[in-house]
Design a protein around this motif. Structure first.
Motif, PDB file in Angstrom:
ATOM      1  N   ALA A  54       0.817  -1.214   0.000  1.00 42.12           N
ATOM      2  CA  ALA A  54       0.000   0.000   0.000  1.00 42.12           C
ATOM      3  C   ALA A  54       0.849   1.261   0.000  1.00 42.12           C
ATOM      4  O   ALA A  54       0.316   2.369  -0.008  1.00 42.12           O
TER       5      ALA A  54
ATOM      6  N   THR B  59      -0.502  13.304  -5.487  1.00 41.78           N
ATOM      7  CA  THR B  59      -1.236  12.359  -4.661  1.00 41.78           C
ATOM      8  C   THR B  59      -2.652  12.201  -5.196  1.00 41.78           C
ATOM      9  O   THR B  59      -3.167  13.072  -5.898  1.00 41.78           O
TER      10      THR B  59
ATOM     11  N   ASN C 256      -7.358   8.940  -2.473  1.00 44.46           N
ATOM     12  CA  ASN C 256      -7.315   7.847  -1.494  1.00 44.46           C
ATOM     13  C   ASN C 256      -5.925   7.618  -0.918  1.00 44.46           C
ATOM     14  O   ASN C 256      -5.639   6.570  -0.330  1.00 44.46           O
ATOM     15  N   GLU C 257      -5.030   8.618  -1.068  1.00 42.31           N
ATOM     16  CA  GLU C 257      -3.662   8.487  -0.559  1.00 42.31           C
ATOM     17  C   GLU C 257      -3.370   9.565   0.481  1.00 42.31           C
ATOM     18  O   GLU C 257      -3.914  10.661   0.429  1.00 42.31           O
ATOM     19  N   LYS C 258      -2.473   9.239   1.393  1.00 38.27           N
ATOM     20  CA  LYS C 258      -2.042  10.182   2.419  1.00 38.27           C
ATOM     21  C   LYS C 258      -0.527  10.146   2.533  1.00 38.27           C
ATOM     22  O   LYS C 258       0.082   9.074   2.553  1.00 38.27           O
TER      23      LYS C 258
ATOM     24  N   ILE D 209       2.774  10.086   4.441  1.00 39.71           N
ATOM     25  CA  ILE D 209       3.132   9.676   5.805  1.00 39.71           C
ATOM     26  C   ILE D 209       4.590   9.962   6.154  1.00 39.71           C
ATOM     27  O   ILE D 209       4.968   9.928   7.323  1.00 39.71           O
TER      28      ILE D 209
ATOM     29  N   GLY E 210      -2.150  15.822   5.704  1.00 41.18           N
ATOM     30  CA  GLY E 210      -1.268  15.226   4.708  1.00 41.18           C
ATOM     31  C   GLY E 210      -0.603  16.237   3.804  1.00 41.18           C
ATOM     32  O   GLY E 210       0.103  15.862   2.871  1.00 41.18           O
TER      33      GLY E 210
ATOM     34  N   VAL F 264       3.632   7.817   0.187  1.00 44.51           N
ATOM     35  CA  VAL F 264       2.197   7.905   0.356  1.00 44.51           C
ATOM     36  C   VAL F 264       1.653   6.509   0.678  1.00 44.51           C
ATOM     37  O   VAL F 264       2.227   5.496   0.294  1.00 44.51           O
ATOM     38  N   LYS F 265       0.573   6.515   1.404  1.00 46.59           N
ATOM     39  CA  LYS F 265      -0.069   5.260   1.812  1.00 46.59           C
ATOM     40  C   LYS F 265      -1.536   5.291   1.381  1.00 46.59           C
ATOM     41  O   LYS F 265      -2.240   6.274   1.583  1.00 46.59           O
ATOM     42  N   LYS F 266      -1.991   4.186   0.807  1.00 45.45           N
ATOM     43  CA  LYS F 266      -3.409   4.083   0.444  1.00 45.45           C
ATOM     44  C   LYS F 266      -4.252   4.014   1.702  1.00 45.45           C
ATOM     45  O   LYS F 266      -3.943   3.293   2.637  1.00 45.45           O
ATOM     46  N   GLN F 267      -5.337   4.812   1.709  1.00 40.43           N
ATOM     47  CA  GLN F 267      -6.208   4.827   2.891  1.00 40.43           C
ATOM     48  C   GLN F 267      -7.352   3.828   2.747  1.00 40.43           C
ATOM     49  O   GLN F 267      -7.738   3.479   1.658  1.00 40.43           O
TER      50      GLN F 267
END
Length: 395
Positions: free
Chosen positions: A296, A327, A330-332, A334, A359, A392-395
């Motif tokens: 992710a 981005t 659905n991404e944040k 981190i 973010g 970035v991480k998928k939320q």
């Protein structure tokens, strides 16, 4: 010109200190303070010159012993605690830094075999011993997420030369201020040379936190000034409102040094730390990380195009700049790390990215135009090429 009276007072203070404690005491053995086979992390304490494994970490007022404070703290529930001990007399002969590094490596062999991660908390010369141990023993960088250096003289200590003149302990000679052929210069080169070895790369892969003293210990002089204490660090150094000795004697868990280490420990174990290495190089590790879905995570790069990073001769400026990132909804973001290249005619400092709760990302900076050449001319405006690597991480 050096003040002769001040030098006399310094020599007298050191001589008096040696006289009052010339009788060497048998140091306590290296030992576990907390040992649970189910715990796979371990916090390792390494004291400095003329210290020992008990007094170094003990507050003289509350009698609190730092390794014990960690042992009973739920914040460190997943970690054992181990304390290294060695002889460091003020007057008589002893092992030097390289010999102590090998001694530490031998003593840690069982600890390293039975634990996945080692978090080092070191004081003064203890930091030099740990760095040299990692180099000599070729310890994989993945084994050491964090070293917190409290007052480590990475570029030498002010009074080491004077102490070396009146003591047989070779450790004082090891701590002479940085010069081309000094021991601290040799230690630093060995550490930095690991950057070329993909299995080590200690400067890039090990979180190196540092703290420096603000109070003098002898004749109001700092034993290890900020420049030396922060040399080779990879994060912004922490100021300690204490002297060289008391900076590692927390009275309780609310004390400044305790909170410094607890915060660094937590940060080095965070999801971001598993993929974000130091000084702008991001690495996604292949090994499994509990609670983290590596699939992710995405690593991206962006060039920061802003006139804030251009200054004229003598100009200085402090501020922050927002960075537009690629981005998706659905991404944040981190984690992030700045990358600076081709810096000319300027000094760039306090340069770090910050990610807010939403973010969004910004870079704080301090820049100053500097003169160059014998006549202090400014042939060109100060410029720097700035980049940003972010995760970035998928939320």
């Amino acid at each position: 010109m050096v003040n002769a009276r001040l030098l006399y007072r310094l020599a007298l203070a050191i001589a008096l200190s040696i006289h009052l404690s010339a009788i060497a005491q048998e140091p306590m053995a290296s030992a576990y303070i907390q040992r649970d086979p189910a715990r796979k992390d371990v916090v390792v304490f390494v004291h400095g010159v003329t210290g020992d494994a008990r007094e170094t970490w003990t507050n003289p007022v509350t009698n609190a012993y730092w390794p014990e404070l960690i042992r009973s703290d739920e914040h460190f529930a997943g970690a054992n605690v181990w304390v290294f001990s060695y002889a460091s007399p003020k007057l008589s002969n002893a092992q030097d830094v390289e010999e102590l590094a090998l001694k530490l490596g031998d003593a840690l062999s069982e600890v390293m075999r039975t634990h996945d991660k080692l978090y080092f908390l070191v004081h003064s010369m203890g930091g030099l011993i740990v760095r040299e141990m990692l180099v000599l023993k070729a310890v994989p960088s993945s084994k050491v997420p964090l070293i917190f250096f409290f007052g480590t003289p990475s570029a030498g200590a002010n009074l080491a030369g004077l102490a070396a003149a009146i003591s047989r302990n070779p450790q004082f000679e090891n701590l002479r201020p940085f010069a081309r052929h000094s021991d601290v210069a040799s230690f630093a080169r060995s550490w930095l040379a690991t950057s070329l070895d993909p299995s080590k790369r200690y400067p890039q892969k090990i979180w190196s936190y540092c703290a420096y003293e603000l109070e003098g210990l002898v004749a109001n002089m700092l034993i290890v000034p900020e420049l030396s204490a922060s040399h080779l660090c990879s994060t912004a150094p922490r100021a300690s409102l204490a002297n060289h000795s008391t900076m590692v004697k927390p009275k309780d868990r609310t004390s400044e040094p305790y909170e410094y280490f607890a915060s660094a420990y937590e940060e080095s174990r965070s999801p971001a730390a598993t993929i974000l290495s130091i000084r702008g190089a991001i690495t996604v590790h292949n090994q499994e990380s509990p609670g983290i879905d590596l699939a992710a995570l995405k690593v991206r790069f962006v060039t920061v195009d802003d006139k804030a990073f251009e200054v004229v001769c003598g100009e200085s400026r402090t501020g922050s700049v927002k960075v537009n990132l690629d981005t998706h909804p659905n991404e944040k973001v981190i984690a992030a790390a700045t990358v600076s290249e081709d810096i000319r005619g300027m000094r760039l400092s306090n340069f770090e990215p910050t990610v807010d709760a939403a973010g969004s990302l910004s870079i704080k900076y301090s820049v100053a135009g500097v003169k160059s050449g014998f006549f202090g001319r400014c042939p060109t405006n100060g410029q720097a090429k700035i980049g940003l690597q972010y995760v970035v991480k998928k939320q």
